[in-house]
Design a protein around this motif. Sequence first.
Motif, mmCIF file in Angstrom:
data_model
loop_
_atom_site.group_PDB
_atom_site.id
_atom_site.type_symbol
_atom_site.label_atom_id
_atom_site.label_comp_id
_atom_site.label_asym_id
_atom_site.label_seq_id
_atom_site.Cartn_x
_atom_site.Cartn_y
_atom_site.Cartn_z
ATOM 1 N N ILE A 1 66.266 84.059 143.971
ATOM 2 C CA ILE A 1 66.465 85.015 145.060
ATOM 3 C C ILE A 1 66.003 86.367 144.545
ATOM 4 O O ILE A 1 66.566 86.920 143.594
ATOM 5 N N GLY A 2 64.969 86.909 145.146
ATOM 6 C CA GLY A 2 64.416 88.163 144.691
ATOM 7 C C GLY A 2 65.189 89.358 145.206
ATOM 8 O O GLY A 2 66.058 89.249 146.082
ATOM 9 N N GLU A 3 64.863 90.520 144.636
ATOM 10 C CA GLU A 3 65.410 91.789 145.096
ATOM 11 C C GLU A 3 64.239 92.610 145.623
ATOM 12 O O GLU A 3 63.349 92.978 144.860
ATOM 13 N N LEU A 4 64.241 92.877 146.919
ATOM 14 C CA LEU A 4 63.107 93.549 147.547
ATOM 15 C C LEU A 4 63.040 95.009 147.118
ATOM 16 O O LEU A 4 64.033 95.737 147.169
ATOM 17 N N LEU A 5 61.840 95.420 146.695
ATOM 18 C CA LEU A 5 61.589 96.783 146.266
ATOM 19 C C LEU A 5 60.231 97.212 146.794
ATOM 20 O O LEU A 5 59.381 96.360 147.095
ATOM 21 N N PRO A 6 60.004 98.509 146.933
ATOM 22 C CA PRO A 6 58.708 98.952 147.463
ATOM 23 C C PRO A 6 57.511 98.402 146.706
ATOM 24 O O PRO A 6 56.480 98.082 147.293
ATOM 25 N N HIS A 7 57.627 98.239 145.379
ATOM 26 C CA HIS A 7 56.475 97.816 144.602
ATOM 27 C C HIS A 7 56.250 96.302 144.638
ATOM 28 O O HIS A 7 55.173 95.840 144.262
ATOM 29 N N ASN A 8 57.244 95.514 145.070
ATOM 30 C CA ASN A 8 57.034 94.061 145.076
ATOM 31 C C ASN A 8 57.007 93.448 146.470
ATOM 32 O O ASN A 8 56.814 92.235 146.606
ATOM 33 N N HIS A 9 57.193 94.267 147.522
ATOM 34 C CA HIS A 9 57.238 93.716 148.874
ATOM 35 C C HIS A 9 55.943 92.983 149.225
ATOM 36 O O HIS A 9 55.951 91.841 149.680
ATOM 37 N N GLN A 10 54.814 93.646 148.986
ATOM 38 C CA GLN A 10 53.547 93.008 149.319
ATOM 39 C C GLN A 10 53.301 91.790 148.446
ATOM 40 O O GLN A 10 52.708 90.796 148.889
ATOM 41 N N ARG A 11 53.762 91.838 147.206
ATOM 42 C CA ARG A 11 53.632 90.678 146.311
ATOM 43 C C ARG A 11 54.329 89.464 146.909
ATOM 44 O O ARG A 11 53.806 88.352 146.882
ATOM 45 N N PHE A 12 55.522 89.671 147.477
ATOM 46 C CA PHE A 12 56.239 88.574 148.117
ATOM 47 C C PHE A 12 55.521 88.118 149.386
ATOM 48 O O PHE A 12 55.389 86.918 149.653
ATOM 49 N N LEU A 13 55.051 89.062 150.176
ATOM 50 C CA LEU A 13 54.353 88.707 151.412
ATOM 51 C C LEU A 13 53.071 87.927 151.121
ATOM 52 O O LEU A 13 52.700 87.018 151.867
ATOM 53 N N ASP A 14 52.406 88.259 150.030
ATOM 54 C CA ASP A 14 51.141 87.620 149.690
ATOM 55 C C ASP A 14 51.280 86.123 149.412
ATOM 56 O O ASP A 14 50.287 85.393 149.420
ATOM 57 N N ARG A 15 52.504 85.660 149.163
ATOM 58 C CA ARG A 15 52.698 84.225 148.984
ATOM 59 C C ARG A 15 52.356 83.464 150.266
ATOM 60 O O ARG A 15 51.952 82.306 150.228
ATOM 61 N N GLY A 16 52.570 84.108 151.408
ATOM 62 C CA GLY A 16 52.242 83.480 152.680
ATOM 63 C C GLY A 16 53.331 82.599 153.251
ATOM 64 O O GLY A 16 53.212 82.109 154.372
ATOM 65 N N TRP A 17 54.402 82.363 152.490
ATOM 66 C CA TRP A 17 55.509 81.539 152.971
ATOM 67 C C TRP A 17 56.512 82.402 153.727
ATOM 68 O O TRP A 17 56.552 83.625 153.576
ATOM 69 N N SER A 18 57.343 81.760 154.540
ATOM 70 C CA SER A 18 58.323 82.498 155.327
ATOM 71 C C SER A 18 59.221 83.346 154.436
ATOM 72 O O SER A 18 59.679 82.912 153.378
ATOM 73 N N MET A 19 59.480 84.581 154.882
ATOM 74 C CA MET A 19 60.352 85.515 154.177
ATOM 75 C C MET A 19 61.743 85.471 154.791
ATOM 76 O O MET A 19 61.890 85.516 156.012
ATOM 77 N N VAL A 20 62.756 85.400 153.954
ATOM 78 C CA VAL A 20 64.141 85.496 154.401
ATOM 79 C C VAL A 20 64.710 86.783 153.822
ATOM 80 O O VAL A 20 64.867 86.913 152.607
ATOM 81 N N TYR A 21 64.984 87.766 154.693
ATOM 82 C CA TYR A 21 65.507 89.061 154.277
ATOM 83 C C TYR A 21 67.020 89.084 154.497
ATOM 84 O O TYR A 21 67.488 88.807 155.604
#
Length: 375
Positions: A222-242
């Motif tokens: 389970i990640g911790e969303l931060l400004p510098h890693n948000h796009q990194r998570f989105l780039d996976r292309g899989w559904s995001m659960v916030y």
Amino acid sequence: MLRFAATAIYLYASVSFAYAWDHLAESDFQYALSKKDSTIVVACNKKSEHLETEWSLAVPEAQVPLISINCAVNPNVCASHGVPSSSTVKLFKHGEAKSTYHGPRRASALLAWINRLQRPMVSEINAAALEDIKKADETVFIAYLDAGDEGSKAIFAEVAGRYHEEFTFAVTADEVALTAEKVTAPTVKCYKPLDGDTHEFTSLTDAAALEAFVKEASRPVIGELLPHNHQRFLDRGWSMVYVFAATEAERSKIRKELNKVARSYYESLTLVTVDPLEFPDLPAKLGLDPDALPAAAVHQLSKDRIYPYPKGRGWTSSELQSWGLDVWQGRIRPWTPPGVTTTYEDLGGRIKATRKVSIANIPGVKIRVGGRDEL
């Protein structure tokens, strides 16, 4: 491991606050910066009441003194050191800024960052130091190489240079270490002590491939969303659960509660907890009430659809999984933004994603998650 005398200083930019900070006077602050043998961490935070608890937990554990100055009282001092009004943390040595902290408002993460920056960019270790370095950080990458393999070492150092402020990197050519880890050179292993997971990478010929491995292998259950890693998570292309929660204590509790479902869907979902102070505009983009926390939403990137988690529903793995199954089977309709008329074919995106990257598709990668079979 390199160590040196250090001082940590917190710069606080909020006009009013509920907690009592032990701020330095301007003269004391300037003296601290002028000390040639000191390393100084400087932070500016506009919402200090949420950081104060974590900061107080870090103070007795830190290997460096943590001190603060109030930027509302000393704005010129903070401005002279490049501290904006928004939240920022900086590390100084000999009066020069060396690093900016981009991590979560969490004591253990702050301590890990301070300790990380006292190590070399790449630590050269032997078998005797192996177990300690594997547990030295929340994410550790170790390259196991043959003696004299300068090519692989250079590629590893190149990638470490981009990420050494986020993760710890080490290299060894000790045959005892390779035997202990049951690897053949060249191999890079990622260790994540908090999750109990390891990942392996054995194609150490291309820096881009290694960088892709570092970005994906470092992703927590389970990640911790931060400004510098948000796009990194989105780039996976899989559904995001916030999952939004107001305090670190609440977010930590939710991470523990949802660990089971997050681990089960590690490859096909990206589940993150979110500090709403870091992303004040994001709840509204996900159809959530920012004043009703905790709250959650799923962003289905493949169809750009958003599904807010029902208010009042519990935060256990079984409840989230049951609701997610209803979403997947089409029994729940996606959220429609105000003023939008739609057939649900295209709701129009507000949170952009690009390509899908699966760690399983990176050449030379093996995964072991919490002791389970390799994927």
